[in-house]
Enzyme design. Structure first.
Site, PDB file in Angstrom:
ATOM      1  N   SER A 473       0.827  -1.204   0.000  1.00  0.00           N
ATOM      2  CA  SER A 473       0.000   0.000   0.000  1.00  0.00           C
ATOM      3  C   SER A 473       0.864   1.258   0.000  1.00  0.00           C
ATOM      4  O   SER A 473       0.592   2.212  -0.742  1.00  0.00           O
ATOM      5  CB  SER A 473      -0.925  -0.019   1.215  1.00  0.00           C
ATOM      6  OG  SER A 473      -1.739   1.128   1.246  1.00  0.00           O
ATOM      7  N   HIS A 477       1.003   4.004  -3.149  1.00  0.00           N
ATOM      8  CA  HIS A 477       0.655   5.405  -2.896  1.00  0.00           C
ATOM      9  C   HIS A 477       1.815   6.340  -3.264  1.00  0.00           C
ATOM     10  O   HIS A 477       1.603   7.390  -3.887  1.00  0.00           O
ATOM     11  CB  HIS A 477       0.272   5.599  -1.426  1.00  0.00           C
ATOM     12  CG  HIS A 477      -1.134   5.200  -1.106  1.00  0.00           C
ATOM     13  ND1 HIS A 477      -1.504   3.888  -0.893  1.00  0.00           N
ATOM     14  CD2 HIS A 477      -2.266   5.934  -0.962  1.00  0.00           C
ATOM     15  CE1 HIS A 477      -2.796   3.832  -0.629  1.00  0.00           C
ATOM     16  NE2 HIS A 477      -3.286   5.062  -0.666  1.00  0.00           N
TER      17      HIS A 477
END
Length: 570
Positions: A473, A477
């Site tokens: 994640s 991002h």
């Protein structure tokens, strides 16, 4: 003499009580002996009684101490049992709510969807995940749609609209004072969405490739499992390698290359890169969900051929607001086009809102601060001054995308499961916040990263699986921000991997009560202030201090660390 002695003994010992049950009086001949013996026994009894009393007091103290220890242990046990019971009851209630939502609901508001026919109601019971595992889709509304029916919650929505009106009025008044006329141009939005025709062409190429390549490769692989195209293992190796190569090169590198070489502005970059990530996740989900079904058929061969999804099912999935593939989803009988229009209008309103937030709160501050030398005091002021615009941008992004945009597409496709988020604002732990902020992405990470990691490791490394999810994640991002902003400044990655992981264990699900919700919001506010402050400084530093000879080292070194010093020296 004897009588005197008797009197002295009697005065010392008092009356000698008779033995119970004895009717005889005292023997006159043995009275002196009896009195002397009674004196000796009485002293022994007194010492025994004193000893017994002391032992009794000590024993009573021990009993009281043991009772207090048992009471404390019982209190600790009671608290542990209550916490376990509360957790189990919450899980049970959530499970019952999910199960009950799949049943026929007679209390569905008419404003949400018209009454369903018996055939449509019967279909709702068949949207179980394959092999009894995975996400269960059911007919449910978005949480904000339900909350906005309450007048008190609707008032908060009206307050944000009033704040937007004030932003517009302040901008118009200031422009009228400075320019002597009303300035109604949206130059920031025009710049941010520049080169839009190239964005549309790039998106169409990405979508067509995802529509054709993964489905064709999977169809060929499914046919090879029946022995129609040579050896199944060789076909699996070749077709699997082709799919991975397409994911990395065709869908991974080419869109990023288009963005970088054409120097697209930030908003246009976000459209391409976010769509790139979304389509990659959808392609993975399609293959991951259908491969086990084909392998199960190849093992049993209960039908003439493998169950390959239809093209229309795959096409519907590519547009559906979910990242978990199913052959069928629960659907509403009609489309409310007024609801679709209102959601798209709210998306445009959020874009205007974000425009005024940047124009009034961000650009004036960072345009001047980027020309100054930043010490500790200036940095602290920058972070705290960035909290308000950071929180507004966070709420606008949530409302515009996770509520309005996804609900608009769900309504057009009659997609009935609208749980794109949960009540993340009530979270008392960051673990719960991560699960409820973006349910669409969380489901993909949970089923295809976390659970598959545990499946491969035979459920032995749960902590490593959680760390792996956080790492993926954080990397994705940071990749999105680096490509869209045109510089590498891993602020978000550090916040994810350092503070995000730390808060995930410190502010865990056992933290209950309002104080923990306050702590969660405080940490969230500070994080948004840090992100807006540091990325804005780096954005202006890249403009004020351009690199004369670009290199990889210059690209990964933050320019804001040296730009102010150079400007101050000049």
């Amino acid at each position: 003499m004897e009588n005197g002695t008797d009197n002295i003994l009697r005065s010392r010992n008092g009356a000698i009580p008779q033995m119970p049950g004895s009717d005889r009086g005292p023997d006159p001949g043995n009275e002196q002996q009896s009195n002397g013996g009674s004196h000796i026994l009485s002293n022994g009894e007194q010492s025994d009684r004193i000893q017994e009393t002391a032992d009794g007091i000590i024993e009573a103290d021990g009993v009281i101490s043991k009772k207090m220890q048992l009471k404390r242990k019982a209190e600790h046990l009671k608290n542990d049992l209550l916490r376990q019971f509360d957790s189990q009851v919450s899980d049970l209630v959530d499970h019952l709510l999910e199960e009950s939502s799949s049943l026929e609901r007679s209390s569905v508001p008419a404003a949400f969807s018209p009454p369903m026919s018996d055939r449509e109601r019967a279909k709702l019971g068949h949207f179980r995940p394959p092999h009894g595992e995975g996400k269960h889709f059911t007919n449910r509304r978005s949480l904000l749609d339900e909350l906005f029916e309450v007048d008190h919650i609707r008032t908060i929505y009206h307050m944000f609209i009033a704040l937007l009106i004030l932003f517009i009025l302040s901008t118009l008044v200031v422009d009228f004072i400075d320019e002597g006329r009303l300035v109604l141009d949206f130059d920031l939005l025009v710049y941010a969405f520049g080169q839009f025709p190239l964005v549309v062409c790039t998106w169409m190429c990405m979508f067509l490739s995802v529509f054709l390549v993964p489905y064709t490769l999977f169809h060929l692989w499914a046919q090879s499992q029946s022995g129609s195209y040579g050896h199944p293992r060789v076909s699996s190796l070749l077709l699997g390698s082709a799919f991975l190569l397409y994911q990395v090169l065709g869908l991974g590198l080419l869109p990023a290359y288009v963005v970088v070489t054409n120097s697209l502005p930030p908003a246009s970059c976000f459209i391409i890169i976010i769509e790139q990530v979304r389509l990659m996740m959808k392609a993975h989900s399609f293959v991951r969900e259908n491969v086990p079904k084909v392998l199960s058929w190849a093992k049993d061969k209960t039908s003439p051929g493998p169950a390959v999804p239809q093209v229309s099912q795959y096409l519907y999935f590519l547009f559906a607001p979910t990242l978990i593939y199913r052959d069928k989803y629960p659907r509403n009988p009609v489309t409310r086009w007024s609801y679709v229009a209102s959601n798209f209008l709210q998306v445009l309103g959020c874009l205007c809102y974000a425009y005024y937030v940047f124009v009034r709160l961000c650009i004036p501050q960072f345009r001047s601060i980027s020309l100054q030398f930043l010490d500790l005091r200036a940095m602290v002021l920058c972070v705290f001054n960035s909290i308000l615009p950071g929180v507004l941008v966070l709420l606008l992004a949530f409302f515009a995308f996770l509520h309005c945009w996804l609900n608009a597409f769900a309504e057009m496709l009659r997609f009935a499961d609208r749980m794109f988020y949960k009540d993340w604002w009530n979270s008392t732990s960051f673990a719960n916040y991560y699960r409820t902020w973006n349910v669409v992405v969380h489901d993909w990470l949970y089923y295809y990263v976390y659970r598959d990691f545990l499946l491969i490791s035979q459920k032995r490394f749960r902590l490593a699986a959680m760390l792996f999810v956080f790492t993926i994640s954080a990397v994705v991002h940071e990749y999105i921000l680096a490509v869209c902003f045109g510089f590498f400044y891993p602020v978000l990655f550090c916040l994810f991997m350092c503070f995000g992981m730390m808060f995930n264990f410190i502010l865990h699900d056992r933290r209950k009560g309002p104080i923990w919700n306050v702590i969660m919001w405080t940490a969230l506010f500070l994080g948004q202030g840090v992100i807006i402050c540091l990325y804005s400084q780096e954005w202006y530093a890249q403009r004020y201090c351009p690199v004369k000879e670009p290199s990889f080292l210059e690209w990964v070194t933050p320019r804001s660390w040296s730009c102010q010093t150079g400007l101050r020296t000049d």
